[in-house]
Design a protein around this motif. Structure first.
Motif, PDB file in Angstrom:
ATOM      1  N   LEU A  75      21.319 -48.948 -28.057  1.00  0.00           N
ATOM      2  CA  LEU A  75      20.604 -50.125 -27.572  1.00  0.00           C
ATOM      3  C   LEU A  75      20.678 -51.220 -28.622  1.00  0.00           C
ATOM      4  N   THR A  76      21.115 -52.408 -28.225  1.00  0.00           N
ATOM      5  CA  THR A  76      21.139 -53.561 -29.121  1.00  0.00           C
ATOM      6  C   THR A  76      19.733 -54.139 -29.209  1.00  0.00           C
ATOM      7  N   LEU A  77      19.137 -54.131 -30.384  1.00  0.00           N
ATOM      8  CA  LEU A  77      17.744 -54.534 -30.531  1.00  0.00           C
ATOM      9  C   LEU A  77      17.530 -56.015 -30.252  1.00  0.00           C
ATOM     10  N   LYS A  78      18.550 -56.834 -30.429  1.00  0.00           N
ATOM     11  CA  LYS A  78      18.402 -58.274 -30.235  1.00  0.00           C
ATOM     12  C   LYS A  78      18.194 -58.642 -28.776  1.00  0.00           C
ATOM     13  N   ASN A  79      18.924 -57.974 -27.873  1.00  0.00           N
ATOM     14  CA  ASN A  79      18.840 -58.374 -26.463  1.00  0.00           C
ATOM     15  C   ASN A  79      18.517 -57.222 -25.513  1.00  0.00           C
ATOM     16  N   GLY A  80      18.367 -55.995 -26.036  1.00  0.00           N
ATOM     17  CA  GLY A  80      18.018 -54.867 -25.184  1.00  0.00           C
ATOM     18  C   GLY A  80      19.165 -54.280 -24.393  1.00  0.00           C
ATOM     19  N   ALA A  81      20.387 -54.739 -24.627  1.00  0.00           N
ATOM     20  CA  ALA A  81      21.541 -54.217 -23.892  1.00  0.00           C
ATOM     21  C   ALA A  81      21.809 -52.773 -24.294  1.00  0.00           C
ATOM     22  N   GLU A  82      22.149 -51.940 -23.310  1.00  0.00           N
ATOM     23  CA  GLU A  82      22.390 -50.528 -23.550  1.00  0.00           C
ATOM     24  C   GLU A  82      23.851 -50.171 -23.294  1.00  0.00           C
ATOM     25  N   ARG A  83      24.329 -49.177 -24.033  1.00  0.00           N
ATOM     26  CA  ARG A  83      25.687 -48.664 -23.845  1.00  0.00           C
ATOM     27  C   ARG A  83      25.680 -47.172 -24.107  1.00  0.00           C
TER      28      ARG A  83
END
Length: 706
Positions: A358-366
């Motif tokens: 999870l990218t903490l800056k924008n909440g995007a998940e992979r």
């Protein structure tokens, strides 16, 4: 004469991001999204499985194992088991349509071929697997200009060496130092964590999992320092980013866990926060040292979310939102050293496991990894790699998963199963070394009395059931497979093996002539009906991974099964007929149940306690919690469940169905945490699986890229 080599044109490794969608019968595959659509639903497909399917689709012929390794494993050394396992999962995709849209033919000593079933079109461009498939004109040009090409390549290489443009060989992680074990005592050692400078390691130690304390050990040796006070059952020690303190979790049965902070090297521990509803959690510091990530329950349900707790303000915020109708739980967060990403594990429907970034800056998940065998992970200190432990049967291996999305690679294997990874500076990697053996035992009548061994055959049983005459049937793990054994304890015989290990359940039929056995794989669950000798009678397929408990109907003509749909969990009946018509027999909310003398007892999917649900639902016990749904049964007109209220003591509580005071039916202090319980109707004794040996140690290695 200069001549171009025949293998000059080499197939590129399959890049799923550039592959077009394709259709086989009723199945639509979307390689770039790793998805298959079938019968109105969408399923995720493991990256390697999708690559193999694409290779077979595009080839229009036989694809050798070597070609598959080049196209799907990047040419790395791969064993037969990995290829066979992957091919089995590809075959499982065909079963998502009815009838299956294709089959995978094994060509002995050659390779594999995808064969569409009759009436199914194969629409895929052929894949160049060898130079013989290259255009003839291109081969002639290479042949005519072989000498020139060699000279040009030599000049380019020389120039590139000067300016540093020639691509360097990719570096891989290697083990350069090993200490296994590093910390080993007669106690249990778990959950290692390095100090930021790599000079100390914190870990949990105790006689059992209910009496654990935090210790700190210098990497250069010496006596360990106990950090936590008496009376605290501690978990998940984590050094603060500045190395001056250790945060840890305090566990108390039936109460939300607490979060403590202890100063290094000594000083009183102080409570700095607490969980909202979860009894246990795992911690991870943020990069600045002002907040902690952990998992918790934000509602009365069982489903876990990742949260961020700001130590300075006391504010808790949700980072992930899971558990839609019981679909997922997120747990074990780990913040990257560069502070940009958060790694965590996600349980999907049917206990399928993913590792998510999870990218903490924008909440995007992979999704980084999608496989039930990948259960422990840790960041490299440069945040470019996630180290993952893969435990499959008797094989325990350490893998490198690049955050860039490049294919993972195996680093090393271990003779003892590895668990609970932790990374440190300069390539340090610590882990818990598992050393465990189990056997079946009988609960003792007194807390101080040692339980009696029931069967010393070494069965690691995950499910068992008694017939009225005392005949025991069980499912046990054995190497990379599971076996079914039947007989009198002490004289059990194996009657069959099952391939799937996604589920574990076994039940005698009401007339005790047949067994119903749950098994599963990536295509879904199935209940196989066999006779006492293990010969097949019939099978009920559930093309979904969203199933809970199952039981025979009282007349023995059907099965009861808990399933999940868009509205939640409910219990269904499926008759043992060719069409297996299913009808609902309960309201929504019930996932785990037992039938007894025409009555039905169940646990909700979102609240603790056991209820009687044939008629108006009535709660009979306030325990166990939904986290321990396996540890209860109904026998002798009583509800029996494992009671862990008292630290260091595991008793079997008995609650009369008709009402009355609760009593203790027996004690099982050495019970395996995940053991079910069953009652022998012939003598009333309570059977469970106990830890014959459970002595995890701490080991560490040092890795370097070379």
């Amino acid at each position: 004469m200069n001549r171009a080599p025949d293998n000059l044109i080499v197939p590129k490794a399959i890049d799923l991001a550039t592959e077009a969608d394709f259709t086989l019968g009723d199945l639509r595959f979307r390689p770039a999204l790793r998805q298959v659509q079938a019968a109105g639903r969408c399923e995720s497909v493991e990256p390697r499985v999708m690559q193999v399917l694409v290779a077979l689709m595009r080839s229009r012929g036989v694809v050798s194992r070597d070609q598959l390794i080049d196209l799907c494993w990047g040419g790395r050394l791969v064993g037969d088991d990995a290829i066979n396992s992957c091919m089995a999962k590809v075959r499982g995709l065909a079963a998502l349509s009815s009838p299956p849209a294709f089959e995978i033919e094994t060509v002995p000593r050659v390779g594999y071929r995808l064969r569409p079933k009759a009436g199914v079109a194969l629409e895929a461009a052929p894949l160049a697997l060898a130079a013989a498939d290259a255009p003839a004109a291109a081969k002639r040009r290479f042949a005519r200009s072989g000498a020139i090409a060699a000279a040009v390549l030599a000049l380019i290489a020389a120039a590139a060496a000067v300016v540093g443009l020639w691509p360097r060989p990719q570096k891989h992680w290697e083990v350069v130092e090993s200490h296994q074990p590093f910390i080993s005592t007669p106690d249990l050692e778990r959950y290692p964590n390095f100090s930021p400078d790599g000079t100390m390691i914190a870990y949990v130690r105790g006689k059992n999992i209910w009496t654990q304390h935090i210790f700190i050990q210098l990497m250069r040796g010496g006596d360990p320092l106990e950090l936590t006070p008496d009376g605290t059952n501690a978990f998940s020690p984590k050094f603060s980013p500045d190395g001056t303190s250790v945060a840890y979790v305090g566990f108390q049965e039936k109460r939300p866990c607490k979060i403590f902070l202890a100063q290094i090297p000594s000083g009183p521990s102080r409570e700095i926060g607490h969980c909202r509803r979860s009894e246990l959690t795992m911690l991870s510091w943020d990069r600045g040292g002002h907040a902690l990530f952990y998992y918790d329950k934000f509602n009365t349900g069982q489903f876990l979310h990742i949260v961020r707790y700001d130590i300075d303000t006391g504010t808790t915020t949700e980072v992930t939102r899971s558990g839609e109708h019981g679909s997922t739980s997120d747990y074990d967060p780990s913040a990257s050293p560069d502070g940009k990403s958060l790694l965590f594990f996600r349980y999907l429907q049917g206990d399928r496991l993913q590792i998510v970034l999870l990218t903490l800056k924008n909440g995007a998940e992979r999704v980084l990894a999608d496989g039930d065998a990948d259960k422990y992970a840790a960041w490299s200190q440069d945040s470019s790699t996630v180290f993952v432990v893969r435990n499959q049967g008797s094989d325990s291996s350490l893998w490198d998963y690049p955050v860039s999305g490049a294919a993972p690679s195996r680093i090393t294997s271990n003779s003892r199963p590895m668990e609970e990874l932790a990374s440190g500076p300069d390539g340090l990697l610590a882990f818990q070394l598992k050393d465990q053996a189990k056997e079946l035992a009988v609960a003792s009548p007194a807390a101080a009395q040692t339980s009696r061994t029931l069967d010393a055959s070494g069965f690691d049983a995950c499910a068992f059931d008694y017939a009225a005459d005392g005949t025991l049937a069980l499912i046990a793990n054995k190497g990379e497979a599971q076996v079914v054994a039947v007989g009198v304890p002490g004289s059990m015989r194996e009657i069959m093996s099952i391939k799937g290990n996604m589920a574990c359940g076994i039940r005698w039929s009401p007339d005790e002539t047949k067994l119903a056995i749950v098994s599963g794989d990536d295509s879904g669950f199935r209940v196989s009906i066999v006779d006492r000798a293990g010969m097949p009678v019939t099978q009920v397929d559930y093309p979904t991974k969203n199933v809970g408990s199952f039981e025979w109907t009282a007349d023995g003509k059907g099965l009861l099964q808990a399933r999940l749909d868009d509205r939640g969990w409910r219990i269904w009946r499926a008759d043992l007929l060719p069409e297996h018509i299913a009808v609902p027999v309960s309201s929504y909310g019930w996932k785990w149940f037992h039938g007894y003398k025409g009555m039905m007892f169940a646990m909700r999917s979102d609240a603790p306690g056991i209820w009687r649900i044939d008629g108006r639902a009535k709660r009979l016990t306030a325990y166990p919690s939904v986290d321990r749904f396996w540890a209860w049964t109904v026998a002798a007109d009583k509800i029996l469940y494992v009671d862990l209220t008292h630290p260091g003591q595991r008793s079997i509580a008995a609650q009369p169905i008709a009402g009355g005071p609760q009593t203790i039916a027996g004690y099982a202090n050495d019970m395996d945490f995940y053991s079910p319980i069953a009652v022998n109707p012939k003598d009333g004794q309570i059977t469970y699986s106990r830890d014959l040996r459970d002595d995890p140690d701490i080991g560490w290695i040092r890795l370097a890229r070379r």
